[in-house]
Design an enzyme around this catalytic site. Structure first.
Site, PDB file in Angstrom:
ATOM      1  N   GLU A   1      -7.391  26.889   1.264  1.00  0.00           N
ATOM      2  CA  GLU A   1      -6.116  26.302   1.723  1.00  0.00           C
ATOM      3  C   GLU A   1      -5.316  26.707   0.366  1.00  0.00           C
ATOM      4  OE1 GLU A   1      -3.970  22.325   2.598  1.00  0.00           O
ATOM      5  OE2 GLU A   1      -6.214  22.019   2.191  1.00  0.00           O
TER       6      GLU A   1
ATOM      7  N   GLY B   1      10.780  -5.025   9.235  1.00  0.00           N
ATOM      8  CA  GLY B   1       9.792  -5.749   9.523  1.00  0.00           C
ATOM      9  C   GLY B   1       9.645  -6.091  10.958  1.00  0.00           C
TER      10      GLY B   1
ATOM     11  N   LYS C   1      28.406 -11.052   8.834  1.00  0.00           N
ATOM     12  CA  LYS C   1      29.167 -10.144   9.636  1.00  0.00           C
ATOM     13  C   LYS C   1      28.392  -8.950  10.109  1.00  0.00           C
ATOM     14  CE  LYS C   1      33.014 -10.568  10.085  1.00  0.00           C
ATOM     15  NZ  LYS C   1      34.012 -11.424  11.272  1.00  0.00           N
TER      16      LYS C   1
ATOM     17  N   ASP D   1      22.065   3.423  16.794  1.00  0.00           N
ATOM     18  CA  ASP D   1      21.567   4.768  16.468  1.00  0.00           C
ATOM     19  C   ASP D   1      21.797   5.542  17.627  1.00  0.00           C
ATOM     20  OD1 ASP D   1      20.988   3.957  14.009  1.00  0.00           O
ATOM     21  OD2 ASP D   1      18.715   3.576  14.463  1.00  0.00           O
TER      22      ASP D   1
ATOM     23  N   CYS E   1     -11.439  12.528   2.593  1.00  0.00           N
ATOM     24  CA  CYS E   1     -10.683  13.730   3.489  1.00  0.00           C
ATOM     25  C   CYS E   1     -10.598  14.954   2.513  1.00  0.00           C
ATOM     26  CB  CYS E   1      -9.442  13.605   4.209  1.00  0.00           C
ATOM     27  SG  CYS E   1      -9.198  14.862   5.264  1.00  0.00           S
TER      28      CYS E   1
ATOM     29  N   HIS F   1     -11.399   9.098   7.603  1.00  0.00           N
ATOM     30  CA  HIS F   1     -10.446   8.079   7.082  1.00  0.00           C
ATOM     31  C   HIS F   1     -10.766   6.698   7.369  1.00  0.00           C
ATOM     32  CE1 HIS F   1      -7.276  11.060   6.017  1.00  0.00           C
ATOM     33  NE2 HIS F   1      -7.962  11.981   6.630  1.00  0.00           N
TER      34      HIS F   1
ATOM     35  N   MET G   1     -12.830  14.119  -0.873  1.00  0.00           N
ATOM     36  CA  MET G   1     -14.224  14.556  -0.746  1.00  0.00           C
ATOM     37  C   MET G   1     -14.380  16.164  -1.186  1.00  0.00           C
ATOM     38  SD  MET G   1     -16.964  14.733   2.189  1.00  0.00           S
ATOM     39  CE  MET G   1     -16.456  16.546   2.723  1.00  0.00           C
ATOM     40  N   GLN G   2     -13.337  16.986  -0.462  1.00  0.00           N
ATOM     41  CA  GLN G   2     -13.243  18.585  -0.727  1.00  0.00           C
ATOM     42  C   GLN G   2     -13.079  18.693  -2.028  1.00  0.00           C
ATOM     43  OE1 GLN G   2     -10.194  19.911   1.947  1.00  0.00           O
ATOM     44  NE2 GLN G   2     -11.280  18.927   3.939  1.00  0.00           N
TER      45      GLN G   2
ATOM     46  N   GLU H   1     -10.050   4.201   6.046  1.00  0.00           N
ATOM     47  CA  GLU H   1      -8.978   3.137   6.095  1.00  0.00           C
ATOM     48  C   GLU H   1      -8.027   2.773   7.484  1.00  0.00           C
ATOM     49  OE1 GLU H   1      -6.951   7.184   5.098  1.00  0.00           O
ATOM     50  OE2 GLU H   1      -8.637   6.171   4.988  1.00  0.00           O
TER      51      GLU H   1
ATOM     52  N   LYS I   1      26.049 -12.929   4.017  1.00  0.00           N
ATOM     53  CA  LYS I   1      27.093 -12.293   4.725  1.00  0.00           C
ATOM     54  C   LYS I   1      26.485 -12.098   6.272  1.00  0.00           C
ATOM     55  CE  LYS I   1      30.456 -12.244   2.035  1.00  0.00           C
ATOM     56  NZ  LYS I   1      31.895 -12.775   2.300  1.00  0.00           N
TER      57      LYS I   1
END
Length: 526
Positions: free
Chosen positions: A393, A17, A187, A145, A369, A499, A372-373, A501, A185
């Site tokens: 495609e 988060g 540690k 990392d 996207c 899109h 719709m196609q 969203e 924990k």
């Protein structure tokens, strides 16, 4: 160049988060009168997130300027109520690409190009170009990392050069609860902070993420072994709703502590409103990326912000082997369906079957996207009787290429950053449901991410303009391409090439999702 910096690092594990925390803190400071900006640093070697598998990395979020980004930029936009750009994301791929390009151009004047100072300098220079008085920097991954070390070194150097008093380091870590011994924990968190300190960064605040509220003794241990004052070791347990986090943070007065330390004037006004009750609607996303909810993050959040409970992801591949009757029995239980964007052949026939069911049974459905196609393909096959209709495609030899690659894409060889991307001018046709959804707006700018288009000119028997007669798909939005289609005599059969969203914000979800939720609840005409 920003005058103050908040740097958010992560410890123990990823996905705890940091993005939600960073966005929440930035929103509180923004509402408090601070000119705040936010930056996500991703240590991966990809130049951007555009070619990443959503099952592994979550959705690709597209900005107005056409940048394909990590989903955290979606959190930033939704929480802060702003539109970010490509400048709000730095990846290791961008940094190394730029350094190597400069070396090839002779910009380093024969120097031996090294991680320090050349790579770290490139990182620092990019940070310095950011707008705003206060910059919140979220560094992806976790301390330890190997790919993230250069970014930690860069912000350490920057704090040394600009002044440590202008930086506040927040370390977001995770403390697991061991159920066999009924104890937390600490540690791993202690060791994570030790790693950070070895790099030369001493955290000013530690955010302790847990599944449930942690005991005071465990927080004291984190404080003692990390060398961070107890009042700056703050527990943030899991929330049932991520939009509660800004309220929780505000109540803890962390923004006041940071503002005082960084010598920032704030007015402590906080205006945060989000849905707290949800309609018990069952909305299904007929998708193919099932590894994580993050694959459809912005769609899920758009439904949530529109006041409906979390949608359910339906495996499109499972539908492929079902009969029409089986599909009806399965999908009758849903109040609405969404066919999301995506790439590749897998699951396509299952999505087409779901569209056929929704069209014939007047089930509210939104195609986005690729969705719709596929609506156009389903209509061509089952209404237009064009057997074998498809997208090139999926079938380059289809006799009826209802969906085809855009001309501008046919000579493109590289995949990364080459699609039709970002905000594009879109004309909404009057007399359509889409026009009602947009409250009569004639021109909108919506975000796109596609290579293929619906070829309405080649198949006029399938499409019509608003007001024309016949059972055809009505073209309800245009640009140089077909941008949206809808079906008359259906409560909500809407397909859009873009899109929506990506443009939902807290308190202002995209109207298409608000109307889909209305249709799902049988309130489309309210």
């Amino acid at each position: 160049m920003p005058q103050r910096f908040i740097v958010v690092t992560g410890g123990v594990l990823s996905g705890i988060g940091k993005g939600i925390f960073s966005a929440s803190l930035a929103r509180i400071l923004k509402d408090s009168g601070v000119n705040v900006n936010i930056l996500k640093i991703d240590p991966y070697l990809n130049v951007d997130a555009g070619t990443m598998n959503p099952n592994q990395h979550g959705e690709v979020f597209v900005t107005d300027d056409g940048y394909e980004a990590d989903l955290d930029l979606g959190h930033y936009e939704r929480f802060l109520g702003i539109n970010v750009s490509r400048k709000n994301n730095i990846t290791a791929g961008q940094i190394y690409y730029s350094v190597i390009k400069r070396e090839r151009e002779g910009k380093y004047l024969g120097s031996t190009v090294q991680i320090v100072p050349h790579v770290t300098s490139e990182i620092k220079d990019r940070i310095k170009t950011m707008d705003g008085d206060l910059l919140v920097i979220e560094i992806g991954g976790t301390v330890g990392d190997i790919e993230g070390e250069v970014f930690l070194e860069a912000v350490r150097e920057l704090a040394f050069e600009i002044g440590r008093e202008k930086f506040h380091f927040v370390h977001v870590t995770y403390v697991p609860y061991l159920r066999t011994t009924n104890e937390f924990k600490t540690k791993p968190t202690q060791q994570s902070v030790q790693l950070l300190r070895r790099i030369g960064i001493h955290p000013d605040t530690i955010i302790v993420r847990t599944e449930m509220p942690i005991d005071a003794n465990s927080l004291f241990k984190v404080s003692l072994f990390s060398g961070v004052p107890r009042n700056r070791v703050i527990n943030l347990p899991d929330a049932s709703n991520v939009y509660e986090v800004p309220d929780v943070l505000h109540s803890l007065n962390l923004h006041k502590l940071i503002a005082k330390e960084l010598d920032i004037d704030i007015n402590d006004r906080f205006n945060w409103s989000y849905p707290k009750s949800f309609e018990l609607l069952k909305i299904g996303i007929v998708g193919k990326y099932l590894g994580t909810d993050d694959a459809y993050k912005s769609i899920i959040e758009s439904i949530y912000l529109s006041g409906a409970q979390k949608p359910i992801v339906i495996d499109a591949q499972e539908l492929e082997d079902m009969t029409d009757e089986q599909i009806k029995n399965y999908l009758d239980d849903f109040d609405a369906l969404i066919i999301p964007g995506g790439f590749g052949r897998r699951g396509i026939e299952g999505k087409i079957k779901a569209i056929k069911y929704a069209r014939e049974n007047k089930k509210p459905i939104l195609g986005i996207c690729l969705g719709m196609q596929l609506m156009a393909i389903e209509f061509a096959r089952n209404v237009g009787k064009l057997e074998g209709a498809n997208s090139t495609e999926f079938d380059e030899n289809t006799p009826y290429p209802v969906v085809n690659m855009m001309e501008s894409q046919k000579e493109v060889l590289n995949l990364g950053g080459t699609m039709r991307l970002g905000a594009q001018k879109t004309q909404i046709m009057k007399g359509t449901l889409l026009s009602r959804i947009y409250d009569g707006q004639e021109v909108v700018y919506e975000r796109h991410r596609h290579r293929y288009e619906v070829d309405a000119e080649a198949f006029p028997q399938l499409f019509k303009n608003p007001g024309e007669e016949g059972y055809k798909l009505t073209i309800s939005a245009r640009s140089d391409f077909v941008e949206a289609v809808e079906l008359d005599d259906h409560p909500f059969f809407v397909g859009i090439q873009y899109h929506p969203e990506y443009k939902s914000k807290v308190g202002k979800p995209h109207p298409i999702f608000k109307w889909l939720v209305k249709a799902a609840g049988g309130k489309i005409n309210d």
